[in-house]
Design a protein around this motif. Structure first.
Motif, PDB file in Angstrom:
ATOM      1  N   ARG A  57      32.202  26.674  34.010  1.00  0.00           N
ATOM      2  CA  ARG A  57      33.022  27.374  35.009  1.00  0.00           C
ATOM      3  C   ARG A  57      33.843  28.506  34.379  1.00  0.00           C
ATOM      4  O   ARG A  57      34.138  28.507  33.196  1.00  0.00           O
ATOM      5  CB  ARG A  57      33.912  26.396  35.763  1.00  0.00           C
ATOM      6  CG  ARG A  57      35.090  25.905  35.009  1.00  0.00           C
ATOM      7  CD  ARG A  57      35.991  25.033  35.891  1.00  0.00           C
ATOM      8  NE  ARG A  57      36.910  24.323  35.022  1.00  0.00           N
ATOM      9  CZ  ARG A  57      37.157  23.044  35.069  1.00  0.00           C
ATOM     10  NH1 ARG A  57      36.567  22.300  35.960  1.00  0.00           N
ATOM     11  NH2 ARG A  57      38.017  22.499  34.233  1.00  0.00           N
ATOM     12  N   GLY A  58      34.167  29.471  35.233  1.00  0.00           N
ATOM     13  CA  GLY A  58      34.945  30.612  34.780  1.00  0.00           C
ATOM     14  C   GLY A  58      34.172  31.596  33.931  1.00  0.00           C
ATOM     15  O   GLY A  58      34.705  32.120  32.953  1.00  0.00           O
ATOM     16  N   LEU A  60      33.326  34.731  34.303  1.00  0.00           N
ATOM     17  CA  LEU A  60      33.869  36.088  34.193  1.00  0.00           C
ATOM     18  C   LEU A  60      34.936  36.147  33.102  1.00  0.00           C
ATOM     19  O   LEU A  60      34.970  37.086  32.307  1.00  0.00           O
ATOM     20  CB  LEU A  60      34.449  36.554  35.533  1.00  0.00           C
ATOM     21  CG  LEU A  60      33.435  36.780  36.652  1.00  0.00           C
ATOM     22  CD1 LEU A  60      34.143  37.115  37.955  1.00  0.00           C
ATOM     23  CD2 LEU A  60      32.440  37.866  36.281  1.00  0.00           C
ATOM     24  N   ARG A  61      35.771  35.146  33.055  1.00  0.00           N
ATOM     25  CA  ARG A  61      36.798  35.075  32.018  1.00  0.00           C
ATOM     26  C   ARG A  61      36.156  34.914  30.648  1.00  0.00           C
ATOM     27  O   ARG A  61      36.513  35.595  29.693  1.00  0.00           O
ATOM     28  CB  ARG A  61      37.752  33.904  32.295  1.00  0.00           C
ATOM     29  CG  ARG A  61      38.800  33.702  31.210  1.00  0.00           C
ATOM     30  CD  ARG A  61      39.717  32.519  31.531  1.00  0.00           C
ATOM     31  NE  ARG A  61      39.016  31.318  31.958  1.00  0.00           N
ATOM     32  CZ  ARG A  61      38.450  30.436  31.130  1.00  0.00           C
ATOM     33  NH1 ARG A  61      38.490  30.617  29.838  1.00  0.00           N
ATOM     34  NH2 ARG A  61      37.858  29.363  31.612  1.00  0.00           N
ATOM     35  N   LYS A  62      35.174  34.035  30.550  1.00  0.00           N
ATOM     36  CA  LYS A  62      34.530  33.760  29.263  1.00  0.00           C
ATOM     37  C   LYS A  62      33.751  34.958  28.728  1.00  0.00           C
ATOM     38  O   LYS A  62      33.523  35.061  27.531  1.00  0.00           O
ATOM     39  CB  LYS A  62      33.635  32.529  29.380  1.00  0.00           C
ATOM     40  CG  LYS A  62      34.452  31.261  29.557  1.00  0.00           C
ATOM     41  CD  LYS A  62      33.616  30.048  29.775  1.00  0.00           C
ATOM     42  CE  LYS A  62      34.529  28.844  29.922  1.00  0.00           C
ATOM     43  NZ  LYS A  62      33.879  27.706  30.500  1.00  0.00           N
ATOM     44  N   GLY A  64      34.876  37.988  29.075  1.00  0.00           N
ATOM     45  CA  GLY A  64      35.859  39.042  28.868  1.00  0.00           C
ATOM     46  C   GLY A  64      35.800  39.600  27.456  1.00  0.00           C
ATOM     47  O   GLY A  64      35.418  38.909  26.502  1.00  0.00           O
ATOM     48  N   ASP A  67      37.653  37.478  24.880  1.00  0.00           N
ATOM     49  CA  ASP A  67      37.598  36.022  25.011  1.00  0.00           C
ATOM     50  C   ASP A  67      36.633  35.422  23.998  1.00  0.00           C
ATOM     51  O   ASP A  67      36.214  36.066  23.049  1.00  0.00           O
ATOM     52  CB  ASP A  67      37.242  35.629  26.455  1.00  0.00           C
ATOM     53  CG  ASP A  67      37.878  34.306  26.868  1.00  0.00           C
ATOM     54  OD1 ASP A  67      37.411  33.249  26.405  1.00  0.00           O
ATOM     55  OD2 ASP A  67      38.844  34.334  27.643  1.00  0.00           O
ATOM     56  N   ARG A  68      36.222  34.200  24.233  1.00  0.00           N
ATOM     57  CA  ARG A  68      35.534  33.366  23.239  1.00  0.00           C
ATOM     58  C   ARG A  68      34.099  33.725  22.899  1.00  0.00           C
ATOM     59  O   ARG A  68      33.545  33.157  21.976  1.00  0.00           O
ATOM     60  CB  ARG A  68      35.584  31.914  23.698  1.00  0.00           C
ATOM     61  CG  ARG A  68      34.754  31.654  24.945  1.00  0.00           C
ATOM     62  CD  ARG A  68      35.118  30.380  25.611  1.00  0.00           C
ATOM     63  NE  ARG A  68      36.391  30.586  26.268  1.00  0.00           N
ATOM     64  CZ  ARG A  68      37.155  29.626  26.739  1.00  0.00           C
ATOM     65  NH1 ARG A  68      36.769  28.395  26.655  1.00  0.00           N
ATOM     66  NH2 ARG A  68      38.289  29.901  27.323  1.00  0.00           N
ATOM     67  N   ASP A 102      31.579  27.403  42.075  1.00  0.00           N
ATOM     68  CA  ASP A 102      32.504  28.083  41.174  1.00  0.00           C
ATOM     69  C   ASP A 102      32.622  29.527  41.644  1.00  0.00           C
ATOM     70  O   ASP A 102      31.656  30.288  41.577  1.00  0.00           O
ATOM     71  CB  ASP A 102      31.967  28.019  39.746  1.00  0.00           C
ATOM     72  CG  ASP A 102      32.826  28.769  38.733  1.00  0.00           C
ATOM     73  OD1 ASP A 102      33.749  29.514  39.139  1.00  0.00           O
ATOM     74  OD2 ASP A 102      32.567  28.625  37.533  1.00  0.00           O
ATOM     75  N   GLU A 104      33.927  32.198  40.359  1.00  0.00           N
ATOM     76  CA  GLU A 104      33.581  33.206  39.352  1.00  0.00           C
ATOM     77  C   GLU A 104      32.076  33.257  39.115  1.00  0.00           C
ATOM     78  O   GLU A 104      31.513  34.336  38.945  1.00  0.00           O
ATOM     79  CB  GLU A 104      34.307  32.935  38.028  1.00  0.00           C
ATOM     80  CG  GLU A 104      35.734  33.386  38.015  1.00  0.00           C
ATOM     81  CD  GLU A 104      36.331  33.409  36.617  1.00  0.00           C
ATOM     82  OE1 GLU A 104      35.582  33.529  35.615  1.00  0.00           O
ATOM     83  OE2 GLU A 104      37.564  33.321  36.530  1.00  0.00           O
ATOM     84  N   VAL A 124      31.810  43.595  33.006  1.00  0.00           N
ATOM     85  CA  VAL A 124      32.625  42.387  32.816  1.00  0.00           C
ATOM     86  C   VAL A 124      33.178  42.312  31.394  1.00  0.00           C
ATOM     87  O   VAL A 124      34.341  41.957  31.189  1.00  0.00           O
ATOM     88  CB  VAL A 124      31.805  41.122  33.164  1.00  0.00           C
ATOM     89  CG1 VAL A 124      32.560  39.859  32.797  1.00  0.00           C
ATOM     90  CG2 VAL A 124      31.448  41.117  34.648  1.00  0.00           C
TER      91      VAL A 124
END
Length: 147
Positions: A57-58, A60-62, A64, A67-68, A102, A104, A124
Motif C-alpha cells: 500500500r501507498g 505513490l509515496r514509496k 517518491g 523515499d525508500r 488502496d 494510491e 511520480v
C-alpha cells in the motif's frame, strides 16, 4: 518468503540499499551484511505474517523521489556505477501493483492507463526524462509483464 525468487530479490535490494548506506554513512560492511541476514530471517519466520496488501500500500509515496526506492536506486547508480537491478525490479513491481482498495494504488494505475508507465514514473518519482534509472526500470517492467 517461501519463494526463492522473492528471497533473492529481497536480498539483492537490501544489498543495493546497504551499499549506499555503507558508502554514504560509513557503516561497517560485515555488520550490515549480518543485519541483512537477520532481517531476511525475520521475514522467513512462519509465525510472523505480513500481507502483500499492507506491504504494497501507498505506492505513490514509496515511489517518491526521496523515499525508500528511488533515492537508494539513484544513489547506488551514482556511487557504484552499477545498475540497481534489484531495486529497479522492486520499483517495476510497484508500478504493476493493482489493489482497488488502496486509493494510491488505484490512482497510480489510473495514471499509467492514461499516460503509460514511463511518464507516470517520471512524474511520480520526479525524474528527468534522461535519468539513467528510467530505461533500467522500464526493462524490468517489461520482464515482469512477461511473467
Amino acid at each position: 518468503m517461501q519463494d526463492e525468487e522473492i528471497e533473492e530479490l529481497l536480498e539483492g535490494a537490501l544489498s543495493e540499499t546497504g551499499e549506499v548506506i555503507i558508502q554514504e554513512h560509513g557503516f561497517d560492511r560485515a555488520e550490515h551484511e549480518a543485519y541483512i541476514q537477520k532481517i531476511i530471517g525475520r521475514f522467513q519466520n512462519p509465525n510472523i505474517s505480513d500481507h502483500v496488501t499492507r506491504v504494497g500500500r501507498g505506492p505513490l509515496r514509496k515511489l517518491g523521489k526521496n523515499d525508500r526506492l528511488i533515492r537508494p536506486a539513484s544513489l547506488y547508480w551514482q556511487l557504484t556505477g552499477k545498475e540497481p537491478v534489484h531495486l529497479a525490479t522492486v520499483i517495476a513491481a510497484v508500478l504493476l501493483y493493482v489493489n482497488d482498495e488502496d486509493p494510491e494504488a488505484k490512482q497510480l494505475q489510473e495514471m499509467i492507463a492514461a499516460q503509460g508507465f514511463e511518464k507516470t514514473l517520471r512524474e511520480v518519482a520526479e525524474l528527468d526524462a534522461d535519468d539513467p534509472l528510467i530505461p533500467i526500470i522500464m526493462k524490468r517492467v517489461e520482464e515482469l509483464q512477461r511473467k
